[in-house]
Design a protein around this motif. Structure first.
Motif, short mmCIF file in Angstrom:
data_model
loop_
_atom_site.label_atom_id
_atom_site.label_comp_id
_atom_site.label_asym_id
_atom_site.label_seq_id
_atom_site.Cartn_x
_atom_site.Cartn_y
_atom_site.Cartn_z
N THR A 18 108.62 49.83 -3.24
CA THR A 18 107.71 48.88 -2.62
C THR A 18 106.25 49.34 -2.72
O THR A 18 105.35 48.52 -2.91
N ALA A 63 106.17 46.83 6.75
CA ALA A 63 106.41 45.45 6.32
C ALA A 63 105.29 44.53 6.79
O ALA A 63 104.83 43.66 6.04
N ALA A 110 102.71 42.23 4.57
CA ALA A 110 102.58 40.80 4.85
C ALA A 110 101.13 40.43 5.13
O ALA A 110 100.65 39.36 4.70
N LEU A 117 104.33 39.92 -0.80
CA LEU A 117 105.44 39.36 -0.02
C LEU A 117 106.77 39.99 -0.43
O LEU A 117 107.63 40.25 0.42
N ALA A 118 106.94 40.23 -1.73
CA ALA A 118 108.17 40.89 -2.19
C ALA A 118 108.29 42.29 -1.59
O ALA A 118 109.37 42.69 -1.14
N ALA A 129 106.95 43.36 1.24
CA ALA A 129 107.22 43.22 2.67
C ALA A 129 108.69 42.87 2.91
O ALA A 129 109.34 43.42 3.82
N LEU A 130 109.21 41.96 2.11
CA LEU A 130 110.61 41.53 2.29
C LEU A 130 111.58 42.67 1.99
O LEU A 130 112.56 42.87 2.71
N LEU A 131 111.32 43.44 0.94
CA LEU A 131 112.20 44.55 0.60
C LEU A 131 112.20 45.61 1.70
O LEU A 131 113.26 46.16 2.05
N ARG A 151 111.58 45.06 4.88
CA ARG A 151 112.26 44.48 6.05
C ARG A 151 113.77 44.46 5.88
O ARG A 151 114.53 44.71 6.83
N LEU A 152 114.26 44.22 4.66
CA LEU A 152 115.70 44.09 4.44
C LEU A 152 116.40 45.41 4.15
O LEU A 152 117.57 45.58 4.51
#
Length: 421
Positions: free
Chosen positions: A27, A88, A92, A185-186, A188-190, A192-193
């Motif tokens: 990330t 994250a 964002a 955004l990618a 942040a999403l990675l 978070r998940l």
């Protein structure tokens, strides 16, 4: 982390085998590409609207210089908050800023102010990221993990510049900013998940509550954020072991950045062919990549620490002949050699982590990032100003002399901070 054999030296695959490090590594690489793409697109946008080279360069500087405020006054957040929502959320926030730049017709001053405001948060989440890396990787695996992050950052910047030029040409400036938004955004999403929701750092055993009227950690209260951040910054900068390790990571890289900033005019003044400036810049980055890979794979941890001072000097020594009329191939070879010297940073990593207070590691890494970004912005200005008076070749040599002087001045303290193996 688990080792397959007690006598086996850690390798890069050991760092990449840790899933939490993989998430942070991937990330951060994506985010650096997005940073580079956003800065390039914004610079093109600013120059296209104003025709001012100064404002175009300010679009780059706006993402770096304000970090000193965040690192100094809010650095304690890197230890206070849980890392997953912090990291994250930061990515964002970067996405929201890039989206605003793409979709809103902001005045130039407002656009630069927005980038500067977001930059204030960079040391905080950079500190949290590096604190986690130091927690999930131990021993030499940590050093190799840091090496991987350095290598990937350089590659990500090169790809960001290359892809950024293509994106601006094909998609336009606003399309390129939307691409940067998607990358943030990618990331942040990675995070978070895929990143576990790990706890913050433990609070200080005593935070000096009596000095400011609070009860300290034992009383369930902490200092205000600004007071705690300032006190932590002072503690780090006055520590006789930590301070030289910080300066050794800040100052040579600042003068190296200053030297790199003069390579375009150097190629022009020397009458080198078209495209030579890009080759010279690539040699510096290539030397850094080669040096990190060689030191990480071929040298043992004690050897890296033993070679710390000689390698630091190597970053400056090859710059001295550039004051003379060397041909382009010789200049390229000298810059490649100077870049390999940057592997000295691997010899600092373990002693630096060992010297940090456990309750303030995130803050320390944020301060390290702040100093690097700030001085890498100031270094080119200082060396560039010198070139106005002594011409480009002697200014490049002066950058080398400054690196050698810093090496000589820090050598006694580094010998004490990095114990002999």
């Amino acid at each position: 982390m688990t080792m397959t054999g007690a006598a086996r030296r850690p390798a890069y695959r050991d760092a990449l085998g840790e899933p939490r490090f993989r998430v942070l590594f991937a990330t951060r690489t994506v985010a650096i590409m997005a940073d580079t793409l956003r800065m390039l697109a914004l610079s093109v946008l600013v120059y296209g609207r104003t025709g001012s080279p100064l404002l175009a360069s300010a679009a780059f500087a706006a993402g770096f210089l304000p970090q000193v405020a965040g690192g100094t006054l809010a650095g304690a957040l890197a230890d206070r908050l849980r890392p997953r929502p912090l990291i994250a959320g930061a990515y964002a926030l970067e996405a929201v800023a890039a989206l605003a730049l793409a979709l809103l017709d902001l005045p130039i001053a407002a656009a630069l102010a927005l980038v500067a405001l977001i930059a204030c948060a960079t040391p905080v989440f950079a500190g949290a990221t590096n604190r986690l890396v130091a927690e999930v990787l131990t021993g030499d695996a940590y050093v190799l993990g840091r090496s991987l992050m350095t290598i990937s950052a350089a590659i990500a910047q090169l790809l960001g510049l290359a892809c950024g030029g293509i994106a601006v040409a094909v998609l336009g400036v606003r399309g390129a900013l939307l691409a940067a938004t998607a990358a943030y955004l990618a990331a942040a999403l990675l995070v978070r998940l895929l990143l576990p929701d790990l706890p913050p750092a433990p609070p200080p055993a005593s935070d000096g509550g009596a000095a400011d009227g609070t009860d300290g950690a034992d009383g369930g209260r902490r200092r205000s954020l600004v007071k705690e951040s300032w006190a932590g910054t002072v503690r780090l900068l006055t520590d006789p072991v930590v301070r030289p390790l910080l300066l050794a990571q800040w100052l040579p890289s600042a003068f190296c950045a200053g030297a790199e900033s003069l390579l375009v005019p150097y190629a022009a003044v020397r009458g080198f062919g078209s495209g030579t400036a890009a080759l010279l810049l690539g040699c510096t980055v290539g030397g850094m990549l080669l040096g990190n890979l060689a030191a990480g794979r071929l040298l043992s941890p004690p050897a890296r620490e033993r070679l710390l001072v000689p390698l630091m000097a190597l970053t400056g020594l090859p710059l001295l002949p550039l004051a003379l009329g060397v041909p382009a191939p010789a200049a390229a070879a000298l810059l490649l050699l100077a870049g390999t010297g940057l592997a000295y940073e691997l010899g600092i990593q373990r002693p630096f982590v060992d010297a940090l207070p456990e309750d303030g590691r995130g803050h320390a890494f944020g301060l390290l990032s702040t100093g690097l970004m700030t001085l890498q912005g100031i270094g080119p200005l200082a060396v560039g100003a010198l070139a106005e008076f002594v011409t480009v070749g002697p200014a490049l040599a002066a950058a080398g002399v400054l690196i050698l002087a810093v090496t000589a001045l820090l050598r006694p303290a580094l010998r004490r901070s990095v114990p002999a193996p």
